[in-house]
Each structure stands twice: as structure tokens, then as C-alpha cells.
Motif scaffolding. Structure first.
Motif, PDB file in Angstrom:
ATOM      1  N   ARG A 175      -2.016   9.722 -12.622  1.00  0.00           N
ATOM      2  CA  ARG A 175      -3.148   8.830 -12.301  1.00  0.00           C
ATOM      3  C   ARG A 175      -2.987   7.472 -12.958  1.00  0.00           C
ATOM      4  O   ARG A 175      -3.310   6.440 -12.362  1.00  0.00           O
ATOM      5  CB  ARG A 175      -4.456   9.494 -12.730  1.00  0.00           C
ATOM      6  CG  ARG A 175      -4.819  10.717 -11.889  1.00  0.00           C
ATOM      7  CD  ARG A 175      -6.212  11.233 -12.232  1.00  0.00           C
ATOM      8  NE  ARG A 175      -6.491  12.444 -11.491  1.00  0.00           N
ATOM      9  CZ  ARG A 175      -6.622  13.661 -12.017  1.00  0.00           C
ATOM     10  NH1 ARG A 175      -6.486  13.814 -13.326  1.00  0.00           N
ATOM     11  NH2 ARG A 175      -6.887  14.703 -11.277  1.00  0.00           N
TER      12      ARG A 175
ATOM     13  N   ALA B 261       0.830  -1.205   0.000  1.00  0.00           N
ATOM     14  CA  ALA B 261       0.000   0.000   0.000  1.00  0.00           C
ATOM     15  C   ALA B 261       0.863   1.254   0.000  1.00  0.00           C
ATOM     16  O   ALA B 261       1.880   1.337   0.697  1.00  0.00           O
ATOM     17  CB  ALA B 261      -0.913   0.000   1.220  1.00  0.00           C
TER      18      ALA B 261
ATOM     19  N   ASP C 182      -1.902   0.274  -8.276  1.00  0.00           N
ATOM     20  CA  ASP C 182      -3.020  -0.255  -7.485  1.00  0.00           C
ATOM     21  C   ASP C 182      -3.540  -1.564  -8.056  1.00  0.00           C
ATOM     22  O   ASP C 182      -3.998  -2.439  -7.315  1.00  0.00           O
ATOM     23  CB  ASP C 182      -4.153   0.770  -7.420  1.00  0.00           C
ATOM     24  CG  ASP C 182      -3.785   2.002  -6.595  1.00  0.00           C
ATOM     25  OD1 ASP C 182      -2.820   1.934  -5.800  1.00  0.00           O
ATOM     26  OD2 ASP C 182      -4.440   3.053  -6.770  1.00  0.00           O
TER      27      ASP C 182
ATOM     28  N   GLU D 126      -2.240  14.960  -5.666  1.00  0.00           N
ATOM     29  CA  GLU D 126      -2.603  14.670  -7.043  1.00  0.00           C
ATOM     30  C   GLU D 126      -2.106  15.701  -8.052  1.00  0.00           C
ATOM     31  O   GLU D 126      -1.996  15.405  -9.221  1.00  0.00           O
ATOM     32  CB  GLU D 126      -4.151  14.617  -7.166  1.00  0.00           C
ATOM     33  CG  GLU D 126      -4.803  13.459  -6.436  1.00  0.00           C
ATOM     34  CD  GLU D 126      -4.624  12.134  -7.152  1.00  0.00           C
ATOM     35  OE1 GLU D 126      -4.218  12.156  -8.331  1.00  0.00           O
ATOM     36  OE2 GLU D 126      -4.864  11.098  -6.547  1.00  0.00           O
TER      37      GLU D 126
ATOM     38  N   ARG E 165      -0.398   5.479 -10.948  1.00  0.00           N
ATOM     39  CA  ARG E 165      -0.953   5.004  -9.677  1.00  0.00           C
ATOM     40  C   ARG E 165      -2.000   3.916  -9.905  1.00  0.00           C
ATOM     41  O   ARG E 165      -2.112   2.978  -9.110  1.00  0.00           O
ATOM     42  CB  ARG E 165      -1.530   6.170  -8.893  1.00  0.00           C
ATOM     43  CG  ARG E 165      -0.453   7.155  -8.442  1.00  0.00           C
ATOM     44  CD  ARG E 165      -0.979   8.223  -7.527  1.00  0.00           C
ATOM     45  NE  ARG E 165      -1.463   7.672  -6.274  1.00  0.00           N
ATOM     46  CZ  ARG E 165      -1.840   8.409  -5.231  1.00  0.00           C
ATOM     47  NH1 ARG E 165      -1.783   9.730  -5.306  1.00  0.00           N
ATOM     48  NH2 ARG E 165      -2.266   7.849  -4.120  1.00  0.00           N
TER      49      ARG E 165
ATOM     50  N   PRO F 172       1.467   5.448   0.608  1.00  0.00           N
ATOM     51  CA  PRO F 172       0.982   6.477   1.545  1.00  0.00           C
ATOM     52  C   PRO F 172      -0.243   7.172   0.972  1.00  0.00           C
ATOM     53  O   PRO F 172      -0.403   7.299  -0.242  1.00  0.00           O
ATOM     54  CB  PRO F 172       2.167   7.443   1.651  1.00  0.00           C
ATOM     55  CG  PRO F 172       3.350   6.667   1.223  1.00  0.00           C
ATOM     56  CD  PRO F 172       2.865   5.670   0.213  1.00  0.00           C
ATOM     57  N   LYS F 173      -1.100   7.672   1.855  1.00  0.00           N
ATOM     58  CA  LYS F 173      -2.335   8.313   1.410  1.00  0.00           C
ATOM     59  C   LYS F 173      -2.159   9.800   1.139  1.00  0.00           C
ATOM     60  O   LYS F 173      -3.083  10.440   0.634  1.00  0.00           O
ATOM     61  CB  LYS F 173      -3.430   8.106   2.459  1.00  0.00           C
ATOM     62  CG  LYS F 173      -3.806   6.646   2.645  1.00  0.00           C
ATOM     63  CD  LYS F 173      -4.906   6.489   3.683  1.00  0.00           C
ATOM     64  CE  LYS F 173      -5.284   5.013   3.847  1.00  0.00           C
ATOM     65  NZ  LYS F 173      -6.356   4.819   4.869  1.00  0.00           N
ATOM     66  N   ASP F 174      -1.014  10.360   1.472  1.00  0.00           N
ATOM     67  CA  ASP F 174      -0.846  11.808   1.392  1.00  0.00           C
ATOM     68  C   ASP F 174       0.062  12.229   0.237  1.00  0.00           C
ATOM     69  O   ASP F 174       0.743  13.245   0.311  1.00  0.00           O
ATOM     70  CB  ASP F 174      -0.269  12.343   2.708  1.00  0.00           C
ATOM     71  CG  ASP F 174       1.082  11.717   3.045  1.00  0.00           C
ATOM     72  OD1 ASP F 174       1.445  10.742   2.376  1.00  0.00           O
ATOM     73  OD2 ASP F 174       1.752  12.219   3.973  1.00  0.00           O
TER      74      ASP F 174
END
Length: 204
Positions: free
Chosen positions: A158, A99, A165, A106, A161, A101-103
Motif C-alpha cells: 500500500r 495510471a 499515486d 491487494e 502504491r 491497472p485496476k486489477d
């Protein structure tokens, strides 16, 4: 004994951070006395820090003239982009697709560099991490100008990523190659913009 090295550590940390942020621009002199005065240090630790940075290839040392931030040619910058691409292709090939990082964000250059940094860190390779951090310090002066010359490529980020994912290794590699081909083709324009802007303002 540790206390005797503190001025050197301060000087090195401040200079390294400034280089990574692109604070010293394109080929600007790094004057020992000016840096020492700004940091409230004697010239000796500043000179030691500059010597180490030059040894690591992060600044230029010109015998008889002193130290200066890196002055790229278009070919130099294209080579650095190509090396950055190799680092990321190695990272993509090793990735376990853990996973992210969420931060990461964009919308700006820091988002894509954060994504690339996360790819490298997730290899668990300290050697690759060290090499990548050094390369990012060399690229620092170009990154802000690159964003202005190329403009944002949010769709490219995008897509990368999304491939990550989906654990699509082939797709991720293709997107990294596509991203860097655009960078390499822009290298001369980025260097010309750096020269024109001469955006180094000495602030520590």
C-alpha cells in the motif's frame, strides 16, 4: 515450415510456464523422456527447448547428468533479489506515473509482482521488460515459498502504491529499497524452506 516448429514451441511454452509458476521446485531433474511423454511429443523438441532454457539461465545443464531446475544457494537468491531491485529502481527513476491497472489486487504475492510488472512496462523499455521477464522466471520457484516465509506485507504494498499515486518518486524508491532489503535478509530462510518442502510435482 512453421508447422515443423510447432512441437518445439509447445515444449518451450509449457516448460517456460511451469518454471515461471515454480512448478519444478528446487534443483529437480528435468527428464527429457518424462516431459516428452507428458506433452505427447517426441524427445527432440523437448531437448531443444531445454537447451534454450539452459542457455537463457532459466535451468541448469549438468554435463553427464542432464537438465535440472535451478538450485539456489542463499547467496544466489540474494543476488537475484538485488538484481530485481535494480530493475525496479530503474523503472521508478523513469516512471511518468501513468495510471496503473485496476486489477492488481491487494493481498497476495501476485499483487506485488503485478505492481512491479506494471512499473517496468510503463518505462516503455523493451530491453528492461525482457530482462525483467527472464528474472521473474528465475525467481518463480522461490516466490511461493517466499510468501510463506515472509508472510504478507500489505502495508508495504500500500505504501508503494500510495507513493506511485502521489507521484512521489523519492518515496517510491525508498519503499522499493525497504521491500527488497527484507527479501535479501530472508534469502537463506527461503532457500532452506524450498529444500525442505521440495515442492516440485511434475504436472503439465
Amino acid at each position: 515450415m512453421v508447422r515443423s516448429r510447432e512441437p518445439y514451441v509447445l515444449a518451450f511454452s509449457a516448460l517456460a510456464a511451469g518454471l515461471a509458476e515454480g512448478r519444478y521446485g528446487w534443483g529437480r531433474p528435468l527428464v527429457v523422456t518424462e516431459i516428452a511423454a507428458a506433452l505427447h511429443l517426441s524427445p527432440t523438441p523437448v531437448r531443444e527447448a531445454l537447451a534454450r532454457l539452459a542457455g537463457e539461465g532459466l535451468i541448469d545443464h549438468r554435463p553427464g547428468y542432464g537438465y535440472a531446475s535451478l538450485a539456489f544457494t542463499g547467496a544466489d537468491l540474494a543476488d537475484l533479489y538485488a538484481l530485481h531491485e535494480l530493475h525496479l529502481l530503474e523503472a521508478a527513476g523513469r516512471s511518468a506515473f501513468n495510471a496503473l491497472p485496476k486489477d492488481l489486487g491487494e493481498d497476495d504475492v501476485r499483487a506485488i509482482e503485478g505492481f512491479f510488472r506494471a512499473l517496468v512496462l510503463r518505462t516503455g523499455s523493451r530491453a528492461l521488460d525482457r530482462a525483467h521477464r527472464r528474472l521473474m522466471a528465475q525467481l518463480g520457484p522461490a516466490l511461493r515459498v517466499e510468501a510463506q516465509v515472509l508472510g504478507p506485507d500489505r502495508n508495504g504494498l500500500r505504501r508503494q502504491r500510495a507513493c506511485y499515486d502521489a507521484q512521489d518518486r523519492v518515496g517510491l524508491i525508498e519503499e522499493i529499497q525497504r521491500w527488497h532489503e527484507r527479501r535479501k535478509q530472508s534469502s537463506r530462510a527461503v532457500v532452506e524452506a524450498m529444500r525442505a518442502a521440495d515442492q516440485s510435482i511434475f504436472q503439465i
